[in-house]
Design an enzyme around this catalytic site. Structure first.
Site, PDB file in Angstrom:
ATOM      1  N   GLU A 326       2.381   5.222  11.040  1.00 50.71           N
ATOM      2  CA  GLU A 326       2.013   5.219   9.620  1.00 50.71           C
ATOM      3  C   GLU A 326       0.646   5.870   9.376  1.00 50.71           C
ATOM      4  O   GLU A 326       0.300   6.154   8.232  1.00 50.71           O
ATOM      5  CB  GLU A 326       2.090   3.806   9.025  1.00 50.71           C
ATOM      6  CG  GLU A 326       1.086   2.830   9.576  1.00 50.71           C
ATOM      7  CD  GLU A 326       1.193   1.424   8.957  1.00 50.71           C
ATOM      8  OE1 GLU A 326       2.224   1.089   8.363  1.00 50.71           O
ATOM      9  OE2 GLU A 326       0.219   0.659   9.095  1.00 50.71           O
ATOM     10  N   LYS A 423       2.228   1.583  -3.986  1.00 51.99           N
ATOM     11  CA  LYS A 423       3.053   0.890  -2.979  1.00 51.99           C
ATOM     12  C   LYS A 423       2.202  -0.057  -2.148  1.00 51.99           C
ATOM     13  O   LYS A 423       2.606  -1.171  -1.850  1.00 51.99           O
ATOM     14  CB  LYS A 423       3.738   1.918  -2.061  1.00 51.99           C
ATOM     15  CG  LYS A 423       4.718   1.321  -1.063  1.00 51.99           C
ATOM     16  CD  LYS A 423       5.376   2.423  -0.229  1.00 51.99           C
ATOM     17  CE  LYS A 423       6.665   1.954   0.450  1.00 51.99           C
ATOM     18  NZ  LYS A 423       6.462   1.124   1.621  1.00 51.99           N
TER      19      LYS A 423
HETATM   20  O1  LIG Z   1       6.609  -4.104  10.318  1.00 49.46           O
HETATM   21  C1  LIG Z   1       5.821  -3.502   9.579  1.00 49.46           C
HETATM   22  O2  LIG Z   1       5.076  -4.080   8.770  1.00 49.46           O
HETATM   23  C2  LIG Z   1       5.795  -2.029   9.659  1.00 49.46           C
HETATM   24  C3  LIG Z   1       6.350  -1.393  10.743  1.00 49.46           C
HETATM   25  C4  LIG Z   1       6.359   0.073  10.890  1.00 49.46           C
HETATM   26  O3  LIG Z   1       7.667   0.519  10.585  1.00 49.46           O
HETATM   27  P1  LIG Z   1       8.551   1.468  11.585  1.00 49.46           P
HETATM   28  O4  LIG Z   1       8.723   0.753  12.865  1.00 49.46           O
HETATM   29  O5  LIG Z   1       9.807   1.672  10.826  1.00 49.46           O
HETATM   30  O6  LIG Z   1       7.727   2.722  11.750  1.00 49.46           O
HETATM   31  C5  LIG Z   1       5.352   0.744   9.958  1.00 49.46           C
HETATM   32  O7  LIG Z   1       5.529   2.129   9.965  1.00 49.46           O
HETATM   33  C6  LIG Z   1       5.470   0.194   8.563  1.00 49.46           C
HETATM   34  O8  LIG Z   1       4.545   0.811   7.712  1.00 49.46           O
HETATM   35  C7  LIG Z   1       5.153  -1.295   8.555  1.00 49.46           C
HETATM   36  C1  LIG Z   2       6.427   3.306   6.777  1.00 50.11           C
HETATM   37  C2  LIG Z   2       5.748   2.635   5.848  1.00 50.11           C
HETATM   38  O1  LIG Z   2       6.226   1.663   5.039  1.00 50.11           O
HETATM   39  P1  LIG Z   2       7.518   0.716   5.050  1.00 50.11           P
HETATM   40  O2  LIG Z   2       6.991  -0.678   5.162  1.00 50.11           O
HETATM   41  O3  LIG Z   2       8.196   0.977   3.763  1.00 50.11           O
HETATM   42  O4  LIG Z   2       8.363   1.095   6.253  1.00 50.11           O
HETATM   43  C3  LIG Z   2       4.311   2.919   5.589  1.00 50.11           C
HETATM   44  O5  LIG Z   2       3.689   2.145   4.848  1.00 50.11           O
HETATM   45  O6  LIG Z   2       3.770   3.913   6.115  1.00 50.11           O
END
Ligand SMILES: O=C(O)C1=C[C@@H](OP(=O)(O)O)[C@@H](O)[C@H](O)C1
Ligand SMILES: C=C(OP(=O)(O)O)C(=O)O
EC number: 2.5.1.19
Length: 443
Positions: A326, A423
């Site tokens: 992220e 967001k």
């Molecule tokens: O569990 C979480 O809070 C998150 C996990 C990640 O997702 P991904 O594993 O799909 O990248 C991250 O990118 C997202 O912003 C938040």
């Molecule tokens: C991937 C992201 O969000 P989400 O929690 O929607 O997966 C993000 O915030 O970069």
């Protein structure tokens, strides 16, 4: 989608500011869900107030959970601020309708909770939610005995036919497209009759710090969890069935949202302090300390928080961002302003985030004169002099903050739909202006 264009401010001097970053999205949404599953009321202090956390709160409310949003400024400083009281429902309620928006945490974390409701729970969301992977959660819940109607799509919209309980037990899933599949099952797993044992089968799981965050927060709620990093079997997580405790949880600042602010120190040769940076954290944003140092900055802990200082000279990097995907959009923006090439890799899963982030970054940076190419699992960024133009954001908050970073050094960058930062950081436009006018230093 909106056509409004936001003229990104150019930095005319080095920034020198101290900023307060609102609470972490990932911590807030886990804290709300865990509090909702507890046996008694609890508190979530300094929560993030943003689109994603409101979607989580509203989703829980639809199931009968009480969430009272209160502001307590009486004590001022770090002791004051918001505190949300969460009152669990004796029985989670169905029928219900839940909007997941484009929030990965809501779309992945709530269906495993909805199986415990005493009726059908219908989920729908933004068009992008129909495209983001959900199969890991749907298939695992079905294998554990849940009834889910997804019209054969493997995604949203879908209905979870809650029956008040789930047997639970061992289950296999492929979390190579999102760590959130694992977190989702673990978060509600203690309330399944046999708990849950999640075994990942497939390519490497991205965003592992986020699974550690899940494990750590479950343990704080009194749940017993066995995890690979504690000597357990690789790719297997086990949650013992049992009651969750209603806790008083304090949400850390969102360290991933610190990325554009520290970037401003690097790009302008200035100094930015982010208040209340935790000494210990599972947030992936903590890795900014190492990444931005490699890019030419330096950081130190002060009494106030974490201070980053830049020289105005930025170096390209070779970086595996698999664990911290992220952070990619803002790092890519900084890399486009560097004095040497960067290679960011391990991030193929970003194609399935809020938008296809790899394609979007290539298109938008190249439209400003950049030289960025997409690899099988990442980006190659060769810095070139950039020019102004419209930076499209694809309803992706991190594309919008990345665009603002480019705009610091490039005149005439106009950011489409800056409001999409709501967001996770609704105040971003004002915070950014304050940073550049020096107001943030006085805040
Ligand atoms: O569990 C979480 O809070 C998150 C996990 C990640 O997702 P991904 O594993 O799909 O990248 C991250 O990118 C997202 O912003 C938040
Ligand atoms: C991937 C992201 O969000 P989400 O929690 O929607 O997966 C993000 O915030 O970069």
């Amino acid at each position: 989608m909106t056509d409004t264009l936001w003229p990104a401010p150019v930095a005319t001097t080095a920034v020198d500011a101290t900023v307060t970053i609102p609470g972490s999205k990932s911590v807030t949404n886990r804290a709300l869900l865990l509090a909702a599953l507890a046996g008694e009321p609890g508190w979530v202090r300094r929560p993030l107030r943003s689109r994603d956390s409101q979607l989580m709160a509203d989703g829980l409310r639809a199931l009968g959970v009480g969430i009272e949003e209160t502001v307590n400024n009486a004590t001022g400083g770090s002791g004051g601020g918001e505190a949300w009281r969460v009152i669990p429902a004796p029985v989670l309620r169905g029928p219900a309708r839940i909007d997941v928006g484009n929030a990965g945490t809501v779309m992945r974390f709530l269906p495993p909770l909805a199986v415990l409701a005493d009726g059908p729970v219908h989920f729908d969301g933004d068009p992008r939610s129909y495209e983001r992977p959900q199969h890991g959660v749907i298939n695992a819940l079905r294998a554990l005995g849940a009834r889910i109607d997804d019209g054969g799509r493997g995604s949203f919209p879908l209905t979870v036919h809650g029956s008040g309980a789930l047997d639970g037990g061992p289950v296999e899933l492929d979390a190579s497209s999102s760590s959130q599949f694992v977190s989702a099952l673990l978060l509600s797993g203690a309330r399944y009759n046999q708990g849950v044992e999640v075994r990942h089968v497939g390519g490497p799981v991205p965003s592992l710090p986020h699974i550690r965050m899940t494990v750590e927060m479950l343990r704080l709620a009194g749940v017993q969890v066995d995890a690979p990093e504690d000597g357990g079997e690789k790719d297997v997580w086990r949650v013992t069935p049992g009651a969750l405790l209603g806790r008083d949880m304090v949400v850390e600042p969102d360290l991933s949202n610190a990325a554009p602010f520290f970037a401003a120190a690097l790009v302008t040769g200035g100094r930015v302090t982010v208040r209340d940076w935790p000494a210990h954290t599972t947030q992936p944003g903590d890795q900014l300390r190492e990444i931005y140092t490699r890019m030419g900055g330096s950081c130190r802990f002060t009494d106030e928080g974490l201070e980053f200082t830049g020289t105005g000279k930025i170096h390209g990097i070779e970086a595996d961002l698999h664990d911290v995907g992220e952070l990619t959009p803002v790092i890519a923006a900084v890399a486009a302003l560097a004095d040497s090439e960067s290679h960011l890799y391990g991030i193929a899963h970003l194609r399935l985030h809020e938008t296809d982030r790899l394609a979007a970054l290539v298109k938008e940076l190249n439209d400003l004169g950049g030289d960025v190419t997409e690899t099988e699992d990442g980006l190659r960024i060769r810095p070139r002099p950039l020019h102004g133009g419209v930076f499209h954001t694809y309803e992706d908050h991190r594309l919008a903050t990345a665009a603002a970073v480019v705009g610091l050094a490039v005149e005439g960058v106009e950011v489409e739909n800056i409001a999409t930062t709501a967001k996770t950081l609704p105040d971003f436009p004002q915070m950014w202006l304050d940073l550049l006018t020096g107001a943030a230093a006085r805040a």
